[in-house]
Design an enzyme around this catalytic site. Structure first.
Site, mmCIF file in Angstrom:
data_model
loop_
_atom_site.group_PDB
_atom_site.id
_atom_site.type_symbol
_atom_site.label_atom_id
_atom_site.label_comp_id
_atom_site.label_asym_id
_atom_site.label_seq_id
_atom_site.Cartn_x
_atom_site.Cartn_y
_atom_site.Cartn_z
ATOM 1 N N SER A 1 12.999 3.109 3.632
ATOM 2 C CA SER A 1 13.475 3.866 4.796
ATOM 3 C C SER A 1 14.026 2.906 5.846
ATOM 4 O O SER A 1 13.734 1.701 5.817
ATOM 5 C CB SER A 1 12.315 4.683 5.379
ATOM 6 O OG SER A 1 11.299 3.820 5.862
ATOM 7 N N TYR B 1 10.961 9.203 1.506
ATOM 8 C CA TYR B 1 11.062 8.128 0.509
ATOM 9 C C TYR B 1 11.796 8.519 -0.769
ATOM 10 O O TYR B 1 11.949 7.685 -1.656
ATOM 11 C CB TYR B 1 9.653 7.627 0.159
ATOM 12 C CG TYR B 1 8.936 7.032 1.350
ATOM 13 C CD1 TYR B 1 9.420 5.881 1.968
ATOM 14 C CD2 TYR B 1 7.800 7.634 1.888
ATOM 15 C CE1 TYR B 1 8.790 5.344 3.080
ATOM 16 C CE2 TYR B 1 7.149 7.099 2.995
ATOM 17 C CZ TYR B 1 7.656 5.960 3.584
ATOM 18 O OH TYR B 1 7.037 5.417 4.691
ATOM 19 N N ARG C 1 12.617 5.413 12.742
ATOM 20 C CA ARG C 1 11.366 6.147 12.597
ATOM 21 C C ARG C 1 10.446 5.932 13.805
ATOM 22 O O ARG C 1 10.927 5.554 14.868
ATOM 23 C CB ARG C 1 10.714 5.755 11.261
ATOM 24 C CG ARG C 1 11.626 6.060 10.065
ATOM 25 C CD ARG C 1 10.960 5.756 8.759
ATOM 26 N NE ARG C 1 9.756 6.555 8.582
ATOM 27 C CZ ARG C 1 8.796 6.277 7.691
ATOM 28 N NH1 ARG C 1 8.943 5.224 6.896
ATOM 29 N NH2 ARG C 1 7.736 7.033 7.601
ATOM 30 N N ARG D 1 4.789 10.969 -2.624
ATOM 31 C CA ARG D 1 4.565 10.684 -1.201
ATOM 32 C C ARG D 1 5.802 11.023 -0.355
ATOM 33 O O ARG D 1 6.879 10.464 -0.587
ATOM 34 C CB ARG D 1 4.278 9.183 -1.088
ATOM 35 C CG ARG D 1 4.138 8.669 0.282
ATOM 36 C CD ARG D 1 4.122 7.151 0.300
ATOM 37 N NE ARG D 1 3.889 6.694 1.639
ATOM 38 C CZ ARG D 1 4.108 5.473 2.068
ATOM 39 N NH1 ARG D 1 4.547 4.559 1.226
ATOM 40 N NH2 ARG D 1 3.873 5.147 3.308
ATOM 41 N N HIS E 1 12.529 -2.395 2.795
ATOM 42 C CA HIS E 1 11.971 -1.065 3.066
ATOM 43 C C HIS E 1 12.934 -0.027 2.510
ATOM 44 O O HIS E 1 14.156 -0.182 2.646
ATOM 45 C CB HIS E 1 11.785 -0.837 4.570
ATOM 46 C CG HIS E 1 10.888 -1.867 5.180
ATOM 47 N ND1 HIS E 1 9.525 -1.861 4.985
ATOM 48 C CD2 HIS E 1 11.163 -2.962 5.914
ATOM 49 C CE1 HIS E 1 9.008 -2.913 5.597
ATOM 50 N NE2 HIS E 1 9.978 -3.599 6.160
ATOM 51 N N PRO F 1 0.790 -1.227 0.000
ATOM 52 C CA PRO F 1 0.000 0.000 0.000
ATOM 53 C C PRO F 1 0.827 1.283 0.000
ATOM 54 O O PRO F 1 1.839 1.379 0.691
ATOM 55 C CB PRO F 1 -0.821 -0.102 1.288
ATOM 56 C CG PRO F 1 -0.121 -1.096 2.138
ATOM 57 C CD PRO F 1 0.528 -2.057 1.191
ATOM 58 N N ASN F 2 0.341 2.214 -0.810
ATOM 59 C CA ASN F 2 0.884 3.579 -0.917
ATOM 60 C C ASN F 2 2.222 3.658 -1.658
ATOM 61 O O ASN F 2 2.725 4.748 -1.899
ATOM 62 C CB ASN F 2 1.009 4.242 0.474
ATOM 63 C CG ASN F 2 -0.337 4.307 1.167
ATOM 64 O OD1 ASN F 2 -1.289 4.814 0.589
ATOM 65 N ND2 ASN F 2 -0.443 3.775 2.371
ATOM 66 N N ASN G 1 8.032 -5.463 -0.344
ATOM 67 C CA ASN G 1 7.855 -4.286 0.502
ATOM 68 C C ASN G 1 6.368 -4.233 0.830
ATOM 69 O O ASN G 1 5.551 -3.833 -0.004
ATOM 70 C CB ASN G 1 8.306 -3.005 -0.209
ATOM 71 C CG ASN G 1 8.257 -1.802 0.733
ATOM 72 O OD1 ASN G 1 7.632 -1.853 1.800
ATOM 73 N ND2 ASN G 1 8.909 -0.719 0.346
ATOM 74 N N ARG H 1 6.798 1.538 13.830
ATOM 75 C CA ARG H 1 7.437 0.956 12.640
ATOM 76 C C ARG H 1 8.624 0.058 13.002
ATOM 77 O O ARG H 1 9.208 -0.592 12.137
ATOM 78 C CB ARG H 1 7.921 2.060 11.697
ATOM 79 C CG ARG H 1 6.813 2.893 11.111
ATOM 80 C CD ARG H 1 7.357 3.859 10.073
ATOM 81 N NE ARG H 1 6.476 4.993 9.893
ATOM 82 C CZ ARG H 1 5.447 5.031 9.050
ATOM 83 N NH1 ARG H 1 5.186 4.003 8.284
ATOM 84 N NH2 ARG H 1 4.691 6.108 8.955
ATOM 85 N N ALA I 1 2.932 -0.466 5.181
ATOM 86 C CA ALA I 1 2.486 -0.459 6.587
ATOM 87 C C ALA I 1 1.968 -1.822 7.048
ATOM 88 O O ALA I 1 1.958 -2.103 8.254
ATOM 89 C CB ALA I 1 1.410 0.611 6.782
ATOM 90 N N GLU J 1 12.251 -9.315 2.827
ATOM 91 C CA GLU J 1 11.515 -8.100 3.212
ATOM 92 C C GLU J 1 12.371 -6.880 2.890
ATOM 93 O O GLU J 1 13.560 -6.874 3.212
ATOM 94 C CB GLU J 1 11.264 -8.171 4.722
ATOM 95 C CG GLU J 1 10.696 -6.904 5.317
ATOM 96 C CD GLU J 1 10.659 -6.940 6.864
ATOM 97 O OE1 GLU J 1 11.225 -7.882 7.462
ATOM 98 O OE2 GLU J 1 10.069 -6.032 7.437
HETATM 99 C C1 DQA Z 1 8.045 1.342 4.111
HETATM 100 C C2 DQA Z 1 8.073 1.605 5.624
HETATM 101 C C3 DQA Z 1 6.694 1.402 6.220
HETATM 102 O O1 DQA Z 1 6.724 1.704 7.613
HETATM 103 C C4 DQA Z 1 5.699 2.340 5.564
HETATM 104 O O2 DQA Z 1 4.399 2.133 6.079
HETATM 105 C C5 DQA Z 1 5.710 2.262 4.080
HETATM 106 C C6 DQA Z 1 6.994 2.179 3.409
HETATM 107 C C7 DQA Z 1 9.407 1.658 3.449
HETATM 108 O O3 DQA Z 1 9.614 1.216 2.326
HETATM 109 O O4 DQA Z 1 10.226 2.367 4.039
HETATM 110 O O5 DQA Z 1 4.675 2.318 3.426
HETATM 111 O O6 DQA Z 1 7.767 -0.035 3.888
#
Ligand code: DQA
Length: 141
Positions: free
Chosen positions: A98, A22, A103, A17, A96, A9-10, A70, A107, A73, A94
């Site tokens: 960030s 990011y 953070r 964003r 990410h 998501p997102n 990835n 997270r 959230a 996995e």
């Molecule tokens: C993320 C880190 C997650 O905490 C966040 O909700 C994201 C992006 C990252 O790629 O840093 O949507 O997965």
């Protein structure tokens, strides 16, 4: 060798964003960079979904030798994605963009990490490259 790259998501909103967190690269650009790094060492399939069920269905139906995931959230609370990873035998890495440990506290916990072969975080687009490299090495490619 086939690698499936799943973004949750997102992540379709990368580029727009929270660029301070990011970066300014779009997901399409990140995918392009990964494809150019991998070259002909593997076939890549890219998938993005904002829904938990979409991600789970994709994991279940994957014929890839490894998955770069990835989960956005969902990382922090989706036991369903954790269980989906455990349903398959292909290794999942996995990723990410960030550094989730630098953070907000919520997270810091990944509920999918224990189901994964390993995790890479904090290197922006290179997190995907490092995860793919780990899968290639695991397969001896
Ligand atoms: C993320 C880190 C997650 O905490 C966040 O909700 C994201 C992006 C990252 O790629 O840093 O949507 O997965």
């Amino acid at each position: 060798m086939k690698i499936l790259v799943i973004n949750g998501p997102n992540l379709n909103m990368l580029g727009v964003r929270e660029p301070d967190v990011y970066g300014t690269e779009t997901l399409a650009r990140i995918n392009e960079k990964l494809a150019s790094y991998v070259g002909d060492r593997a076939t890549l399939e890219f998938f993005q979904s904002n829904s938990e069920g979409g991600i789970i269905d994709k994991i279940h139906s994957s014929d890839a030798d490894g998955i770069v995931l990835n989960a956005g959230a969902y990382t922090h609370y989706s036991y369903a994605i954790h269980d989906a990873i455990k349903c398959i035998s292909a290794p999942v890495v996995e990723v990410h963009l960030s550094n989730i440990y630098k953070r907000e506290e919520y997270r810091h916990k990944s509920v999918i990490a224990a189901a994964c072969a390993g995790s890479v975080c904090g290197f922006g687009a290179d997190s995907y490259v490092l995860a793919a490299e780990a899968l290639l090495r695991k397969k001896g490619v």
